[in-house]
Design a protein around this motif. Sequence first.
Motif: not given
Length: 612
Positions: A104, A120, A126, A146-147, A166
């Motif tokens: 991302d 992700d 991550l 999380r992401r 996230e």
Amino acid sequence: MAKLVETFPCVPSTERGRGILISGDPKSDTILYCNGRSVLIRSLQRPQDVEVYGEHGYAATVARYSPNGEWIASADVSGTVRVWGTHNGFVLKNEFRVLAGRIDDLQWSSDCLRIVASGDGKGKSLVRAFAWDSGNTMGDFDGHSRRVLSCAFKPTRPFRIATCGEDFLVNFYDGPPFKFHSSHREHSNFVNCIRYAPDGSKFITVSSDKKGMIYDGKTGDKIGELASEDGHKGSIYAVNWSPDSKRVLTVSADKSAKIWEISEDGTAGSVIKTLTFTESGGAEDMLVGCLWQNNHLITVSLGGTMSLFSADDMDKPPLLLSGHIKNVTSLAVLGGNQKTILSCSYDGLIVKWLQGVGYSCKLQMKDNTKIKRLAAIESNILLTGFDNKVWRMPLTDNGFGAADHVDIGNQPLDISIAVDTPEYTTLVSFESGVVLLNGLSILSKIDLGFVVAASVISPDGKEAIVGGQDGKIHMYSVSEENSLKEEAVLEKHRGAVTVIRYSPDFTMFASGDANREAVVWDRETKQVKLNNMLFHTARINSLAWSPNNKMVATGSVDTNVIVYEVDKPASSRITVRHAHLGGVNAVAFVDECTVASSGEDASVRMWHIEPQ
């Protein structure tokens, strides 16, 4: 010989509920953004100057220049990072598989030796920092569950890395080699973006909880936040610092962009300007990306429109750069002193371009009606889609008029206008037959008894040619009662006929098929005039004649455009290789020596053709 003379580029890929990333060259007014597998390099001074890097095997997500401007690192949804240069063409330096899933965000260290990427993945993978030349990992990045939506490299020594995602967390790592230092949970929703000030003194986070938090750049401690007074009323998706580290630009789902003054000690940020936009009121006006590039303030809407404001005069109306996000399915050219090119894309967007100028205006069809074909005559546009309807709308000086439609009861395949008839008789084909229209009134609906694949009507409306899935071409006369009488069946194609077009002087027509072959026919004798046009390697999607009847252009799934001279052997063709990444969907002649093309890469290009 073919030469690229103009590009009407696609705009950044956007995703509802997510921020997107655009970045800039530290040494110029050039920006980078991604759409599909393409990374676009675009000048803000000359927006029509565009280069496209299309070497990713999967959809690209982010691209950034190295601080010295020598290299570009770009990442994709497969977790791969490619490092490449733009001198003397595109040169790949390295390729690394960095994460197990989508990347991302990524950033370079200020010494250009390291890159950090986040996104992700599986398990703890991550975030990863690595050497740009060897790919060696530089530290461990525990702490996220999380992401990880965004990451930032402190631009001054001692180096630090900050991340957010996230799991509502903002994590801080010192190094190298980097190791977990601290974690913060001031936000109560997704933390969408994190950015260091250029002087390295602080960094800022923005979140879907409508808040922005300011942290000390060296220790990672929270020191302040953006004031709620005059703040955003919706999720904040992106933030970017001014070059002097004194202000930030934020964009939000509330369809506004705000400039904030950050106090020198970083304890507070207050709104000093809210940028205004001409809104249509729809979700496409939500703002999902931003960049403060030298003297330019750039915002990106969910609909892909980039608004360029001047940092020196924020009250000055912005320059709008827009275009397609999805694959462009059809083109039409309108004459006049300034040639107008109309394009439509699969997602129901129609864009008006002006030759030599670029973007003029656009119209998003209601309910995102999927558009398959577009035809235009004088100031009227006809559209067909996947909803059994034929749409008609006027083209005005200021844009597009109100659309009206007729439901023909079947999904339209092809559309053709008899340009010399009083009310512009229109032929629309569907899987088992054709419909004749007068305006939006159905004159007749005829079942032809075979599977139809393409169709065209003559300029005077007295003849129609229909191509079948079986490769046969059926020629019909059109009676005054609007019925069809079969006059001839031509057999030459060995695949489904995908496109048929008359020459402007009506003496010839050309056809293309799914088996990669094109044929030029003499209309009177019904004999082949030019054959052996077998130089594509995949299905022919489109075909167009030059205004002087001397050339035929074809576009194919193989990404190429080929131009043939009718009076010369097919072997003396002119080939535009890799015209559009993913395939060419439409071609159209703008004048005797200029061909427009569009394709899966969501862009429109103009090629100057010099016959040999």
